[in-house]
Write a protein that holds these residues in place. Structure first.
Motif, PDB file in Angstrom:
ATOM      1  N   THR A 127      17.908   3.187 -25.300  1.00 16.11           N
ATOM      2  CA  THR A 127      17.319   2.553 -24.020  1.00 16.11           C
ATOM      3  C   THR A 127      16.868   3.553 -22.856  1.00 16.11           C
ATOM      4  N   ARG A 131      13.207   3.524 -21.194  1.00 18.32           N
ATOM      5  CA  ARG A 131      12.963   3.441 -19.907  1.00 18.32           C
ATOM      6  C   ARG A 131      12.135   5.030 -19.344  1.00 18.32           C
ATOM      7  N   GLU A 176      13.578  -3.312 -14.449  1.00 22.37           N
ATOM      8  CA  GLU A 176      14.429  -4.195 -15.298  1.00 22.37           C
ATOM      9  C   GLU A 176      15.421  -2.969 -16.019  1.00 22.37           C
ATOM     10  N   ILE A 177      14.704  -2.351 -16.814  1.00 22.56           N
ATOM     11  CA  ILE A 177      15.336  -1.364 -17.788  1.00 22.56           C
ATOM     12  C   ILE A 177      15.981  -0.180 -16.715  1.00 22.56           C
ATOM     13  N   ASN A 178      15.651   0.122 -15.519  1.00 24.13           N
ATOM     14  CA  ASN A 178      16.119   1.221 -14.942  1.00 24.13           C
ATOM     15  C   ASN A 178      17.207   0.404 -14.356  1.00 24.13           C
ATOM     16  N   GLY A 179      17.295  -0.630 -13.439  1.00 30.87           N
ATOM     17  CA  GLY A 179      18.397  -0.954 -12.992  1.00 30.87           C
ATOM     18  C   GLY A 179      19.564  -1.421 -14.255  1.00 30.87           C
ATOM     19  N   LEU A 180      19.115  -1.790 -15.214  1.00 34.72           N
ATOM     20  CA  LEU A 180      20.186  -2.182 -16.468  1.00 34.72           C
ATOM     21  C   LEU A 180      20.888  -0.887 -16.744  1.00 34.72           C
ATOM     22  N   LEU A 181      20.260   0.358 -16.869  1.00 33.41           N
ATOM     23  CA  LEU A 181      20.959   1.628 -16.993  1.00 33.41           C
ATOM     24  C   LEU A 181      21.762   1.986 -15.793  1.00 33.41           C
ATOM     25  N   SER A 183      23.315   0.351 -13.965  1.00 31.35           N
ATOM     26  CA  SER A 183      24.429  -0.968 -14.069  1.00 31.35           C
ATOM     27  C   SER A 183      25.499  -0.562 -15.370  1.00 31.35           C
ATOM     28  N   GLU A 184      25.000  -0.309 -16.280  1.00 35.19           N
ATOM     29  CA  GLU A 184      25.765  -0.511 -17.353  1.00 35.19           C
ATOM     30  C   GLU A 184      26.142   0.945 -17.758  1.00 35.19           C
ATOM     31  N   LYS A 187      29.958   1.342 -16.058  1.00 31.56           N
ATOM     32  CA  LYS A 187      30.774   0.265 -16.973  1.00 31.56           C
ATOM     33  C   LYS A 187      31.198   0.898 -18.267  1.00 31.56           C
TER      34      LYS A 187
END
Length: 264
Positions: A127, A131, A176-181, A183-184, A187
């Motif tokens: 991912t 990105r 989208e992919i930048n924000g996903l990383l 955020s994830e 976690k």
């Protein structure tokens, strides 16, 4: 690789080159950089944990193998059926059986879970690579749009509109992919203690059981030495060292008194 894929690779390589020369502005997200650094650190430590955990069980195996060889050699040096050698050999054999059982349990409860955690990392790495590709696409379309606007090449509204649409699409995909990383990754890291705790506990229990068996067996061997004056683990180490050294020196002195030694 398809022709379309090949063109994308060339285009991205060109964008990287132009960014190096400063011809194209490079998007920098400090939040992502921080999370990626945390991920790399986490990934490195988990991989090191797996290596060192495996090193532990391998070391225990090597130790018990060395003990077996010591026992075999001592039995050759001591008189037949010497109680100390027989007791030590039996203890070592028991330890070897225990390490065989421990190996299976240890791999199931410690090495395999840590290995599964490592198995998650490739998905995050893929991912991150995606990105990196998408941010290059975004930077290129953004640069193309800016050049059209700055050159006042707006005579063709369709060209400008197309550039704006491409830049917007590329931005949305990147965001989208930048924000996903961003955020994830936190976690994933936050779950580390809950995930590792069962394996940590299993490792401690395995070490405790093995060491208890080793201690009990070797303590029994120690009693076969009779009036040595040495007790358990609470004995003063320096005192034991002095006692052993004194006994060794006493025997060496007797050896030096032998005719062959005295003739030198």
């Amino acid at each position: 690789m398809s022709w379309t894929g090949f063109k994308k690779v060339v285009s991205r390589a060109t964008t990287v080159a132009l960014q190096t020369t400063g011809s194209i502005e490079k998007t920098v997200d400090k939040d992502f950089q921080q999370e990626e650094a945390r991920f790399r650190n986490f990934e490195s430590k988990v991989e090191r944990l797996h290596r060192e955990s495996k090193g532990y069980i391998d070391s225990i195996r090597a130790m018990t193998l060395a003990q077996q060889r010591i026992a075999e050699t001592l039995r050759e040096l001591y008189p037949d059926n010497d109680p100390k050698c027989e007791s030590y050999t039996k203890t070592v054999e028991n330890l070897n059986k225990e390490i065989t059982e421990l190996d299976s349990v240890y791999r199931t409860t410690v090495l395999n879970p840590v290995g599964k955690l490592i198995g998650v990392f490739p998905e995050f790495n893929d991912t991150i690579k995606k990105r990196d590709r998408k941010v290059l696409d975004y930077d290129k379309t953004k640069s193309t749009l800016r050049k059209i606007i700055e050159s006042r090449d707006t005579a063709d509204p369709a060209k400008l509109k197309r550039a704006e649409a491409e830049a917007e699409t590329a931005k949305n995909v990147y965001d989208e992919i930048n924000g996903l990383l961003i955020s994830e990754i936190p976690k994933l890291i936050d779950l580390r203690v809950d995930y590792l705790n069962p394996s940590f506990e299993a490792m401690v229990k395995s070490q405790l059981k093995f060491n208890e068996i080793a201690y009990q067996g070797l303590e029994s061997v120690q009693r076969d030495f009779g009036g040595s004056g040495r007790g358990g683990l609470d004995d003063d180490v320096s005192r034991i060292d002095r006692e052993v050294e004194g006994q060794v020196e006493n025997v060496l002195m007797r050896m030096r008194e032998l005719t062959i030694c005295g003739a030198r």
